[in-house]
Design a protein around this motif. Structure first.
Motif, short mmCIF file in Angstrom:
data_model
loop_
_atom_site.label_atom_id
_atom_site.label_comp_id
_atom_site.label_asym_id
_atom_site.label_seq_id
_atom_site.Cartn_x
_atom_site.Cartn_y
_atom_site.Cartn_z
N SER A 212 -8.92 34.84 1.89
CA SER A 212 -8.94 34.81 3.34
C SER A 212 -8.19 35.99 3.92
N ALA A 213 -7.10 36.38 3.27
CA ALA A 213 -6.30 37.51 3.75
C ALA A 213 -7.05 38.84 3.64
N THR A 214 -7.91 38.97 2.61
CA THR A 214 -8.69 40.20 2.43
C THR A 214 -10.03 40.15 3.17
N LEU A 215 -10.40 38.98 3.66
CA LEU A 215 -11.72 38.66 4.24
C LEU A 215 -12.81 38.56 3.18
N MET A 216 -12.44 38.61 1.89
CA MET A 216 -13.44 38.37 0.85
C MET A 216 -13.99 36.95 0.95
N ASN A 217 -13.13 36.01 1.35
CA ASN A 217 -13.59 34.64 1.52
C ASN A 217 -14.81 34.58 2.44
N LYS A 218 -14.76 35.36 3.51
CA LYS A 218 -15.88 35.37 4.45
C LYS A 218 -17.08 36.08 3.83
N GLY A 219 -16.81 37.11 3.02
CA GLY A 219 -17.90 37.80 2.33
C GLY A 219 -18.63 36.87 1.38
N LEU A 220 -17.88 36.07 0.63
CA LEU A 220 -18.50 35.10 -0.28
C LEU A 220 -19.31 34.08 0.52
N GLU A 221 -18.80 33.71 1.69
CA GLU A 221 -19.52 32.75 2.54
C GLU A 221 -20.82 33.35 3.09
N VAL A 222 -20.84 34.65 3.33
CA VAL A 222 -22.07 35.31 3.78
C VAL A 222 -23.15 35.17 2.70
N ILE A 223 -22.78 35.45 1.45
CA ILE A 223 -23.74 35.33 0.34
C ILE A 223 -24.16 33.87 0.18
N GLU A 224 -23.22 32.97 0.29
CA GLU A 224 -23.52 31.54 0.18
C GLU A 224 -24.49 31.10 1.27
N ALA A 225 -24.26 31.57 2.50
CA ALA A 225 -25.13 31.20 3.62
C ALA A 225 -26.55 31.73 3.41
N HIS A 226 -26.65 32.91 2.83
CA HIS A 226 -27.97 33.50 2.54
C HIS A 226 -28.80 32.54 1.68
N TRP A 227 -28.17 31.97 0.65
CA TRP A 227 -28.90 31.08 -0.25
C TRP A 227 -29.07 29.68 0.31
N LEU A 228 -28.07 29.17 0.97
CA LEU A 228 -28.16 27.81 1.50
C LEU A 228 -29.24 27.68 2.57
N PHE A 229 -29.34 28.71 3.42
CA PHE A 229 -30.19 28.60 4.60
C PHE A 229 -31.35 29.59 4.61
N ASP A 230 -31.56 30.27 3.47
CA ASP A 230 -32.68 31.19 3.32
C ASP A 230 -32.74 32.18 4.49
N CYS A 231 -31.60 32.81 4.75
CA CYS A 231 -31.46 33.71 5.90
C CYS A 231 -31.16 35.13 5.41
N ASP A 232 -31.85 36.12 5.95
CA ASP A 232 -31.62 37.51 5.57
C ASP A 232 -30.20 37.94 5.95
N TYR A 233 -29.65 38.84 5.15
CA TYR A 233 -28.28 39.30 5.41
C TYR A 233 -28.14 39.98 6.77
N GLU A 234 -29.20 40.65 7.22
CA GLU A 234 -29.17 41.29 8.53
C GLU A 234 -29.00 40.28 9.67
N ASN A 235 -29.33 39.03 9.37
CA ASN A 235 -29.26 37.98 10.39
C ASN A 235 -28.07 37.03 10.19
N ILE A 236 -27.09 37.47 9.40
CA ILE A 236 -25.86 36.71 9.22
C ILE A 236 -24.72 37.56 9.78
N GLN A 237 -24.12 37.11 10.86
CA GLN A 237 -23.09 37.87 11.56
C GLN A 237 -21.74 37.17 11.42
N VAL A 238 -20.72 37.95 11.08
CA VAL A 238 -19.36 37.42 11.01
C VAL A 238 -18.63 37.75 12.30
#
Length: 385
Positions: A212-238
């Protein structure tokens, strides 16, 4: 009654899951539980919940627990090692598995649970980060539900419920910003472990706190969201949201945005996943909007918090690159926690590892290849310091 196993029962999510079980008034029952080496905590769980099965990764610790059960006439069968994890993940008696292990260790038992047709309450990010395509394909094959437990993914899951996924335009993942929100690279040069562990909003384990301190936690969640919700990375905003009240949002094709809000209490998404499709009675404090007063949103600083940028890059490259990203991060975080590297070295190590192992990314996405590459990446990181 729903019967469940908890993989990683003594960690933050596992402990809060036990609390949800206690408050369920008999609607949830613990059948199996695993830990690494926390003998005393497992014994306390056996005494309170009487699970028929437990597993300990550490073989000596498993023997201690077995001895306790024999001496105290406990009707609990004790398993050990990765075989024990796999067994407790696939018990005939259970309906759902809470996967709250931290790191790559969660992948194999999750796949075993899926093959046994057990629904998955997923709190282990790394499972989808390193093997999202494999896991989601297996879940579809065996008719298994993957129910997200991360507060952000639970929020997205709830915001999507009842809507046509074809109208999904964008996922908006909120991030607290961690303990160093607003800091620049110069400010982070001499960060100590104790500083990085002080999350301003959430009570989490040590590894996740550093992520969480490095924001890698959010990066991992971006990849997770891509697979969970079949959403392109361009359409996942932090979006950085320091109040941590809006847990995430979904934007639809008509520009409508639906958000899920709630207290900073992981028992909410845990309860939702375990009882899906039902909503159960109040388990956490309600929000007082007069007290909340305001909600703020900011753009993340991808130069200072480079791990988030690297996660987007790894996700877009695909193949085994997320495995490299994750393995390097796990090893680097461990080195930082042991005070062998500096805080800013974490991002440098991840980036270098992605470059060194890039020739490996197009190998078949199999469990064997993932585990092998993860091991070699971690060995490289440790040997390179």
């Amino acid at each position: 009654m729903k019967r469940l196993s908890i993989l990683g029962v003594t960690g933050s999510i596992g402990t809060q899951t036990l609390n949800v079980i206690k408050k369920s008034k008999g609607e949830l029952k613990l059948i199996g539980a695993t830990a690494n080496s926390s003998v005393n905590k497992i014994i306390e769980i056996i005494d309170e919940f009487n699970p028929p099965y437990v597993g300990m990764m550490n073989l000596e610790c498993a023997d201690e627990v077995k001895k306790y059960c024999i001496e105290n006439d406990k009707q609990t069968t004790v398993f050990s090692g990765i075989e024990g994890l796999n067994k407790i993940a696939s018990l005939d008696e259970i309906d759902i598995v809470m996967t709250s292990l931290v790191g790559m260790i969660g992948l194999e038992p999750t796949l075993e649970a899926i093959k046994a047709k057990k629904d998955i309450a997923l709190a282990n990010k790394e499972t989808l980060v390193v093997a999202g395509e494999l896991v989601m394909s297996e879940a579809k094959k065996y008719g298994v539900k993957i129910l997200p437990v991360d507060s952000e993914h639970s929020a997205i899951f709830q915001s999507l419920r009842g809507n046509d996924l074809r109208t999904l335009k964008k996922i908006i993942l909120t991030a607290s910003g961690g303990p160093f929100r607003g800091k620049k690279l110069e400010d982070l040069k001499n960060i100590q472990v104790e500083d990085a562990l002080k999350h301003p909003k959430w009570n989490m384990g040590r590894k996740i706190s550093i992520d969480s301190a490095t924001l890698m936690n959010k990066g991992l969640e971006v990849i997770e969201a891509h697979w969970l919700f079949d959403c392109d990375y361009e359409n996942i905003q932090v979006v950085v949201h320091p109040e941590s009240i809006v847990h995430s949002m979904v934007e639809y094709s008509d520009a409508s945005i639906i958000a899920q809000l709630g207290a900073q209490d992981m028992r909410l998404p845990i309860q939702y996943a375990l009882n899906y499709t039902e909503r159960k009675n109040l388990i956490a404090d309600t929000l007082d909007f007069y007290e909340v007063s305001k909600l703020t949103f900011e753009k993340p600083d991808l130069q200072t918090f480079k791990p988030l940028l690297l996660a987007y890059k790894a996700g877009k490259i695909g193949g085994l690159m997320p495995t490299i990203l994750n393995g390097a991060n796990e090893a680097a975080v461990e080195l930082f926690l042991n005070k062998k590297i500096k805080f800013l070295n974490i991002a440098d190590i991840i980036e270098k590892s992605m470059e060194v192992f890039k020739s490996e990314i197009d190998k078949p996405l199999t469990l064997k290849n993932i585990i092998d590459l993860d091991k070699r990446v971690k060995e490289y990181v440790v040997s390179s310091i």
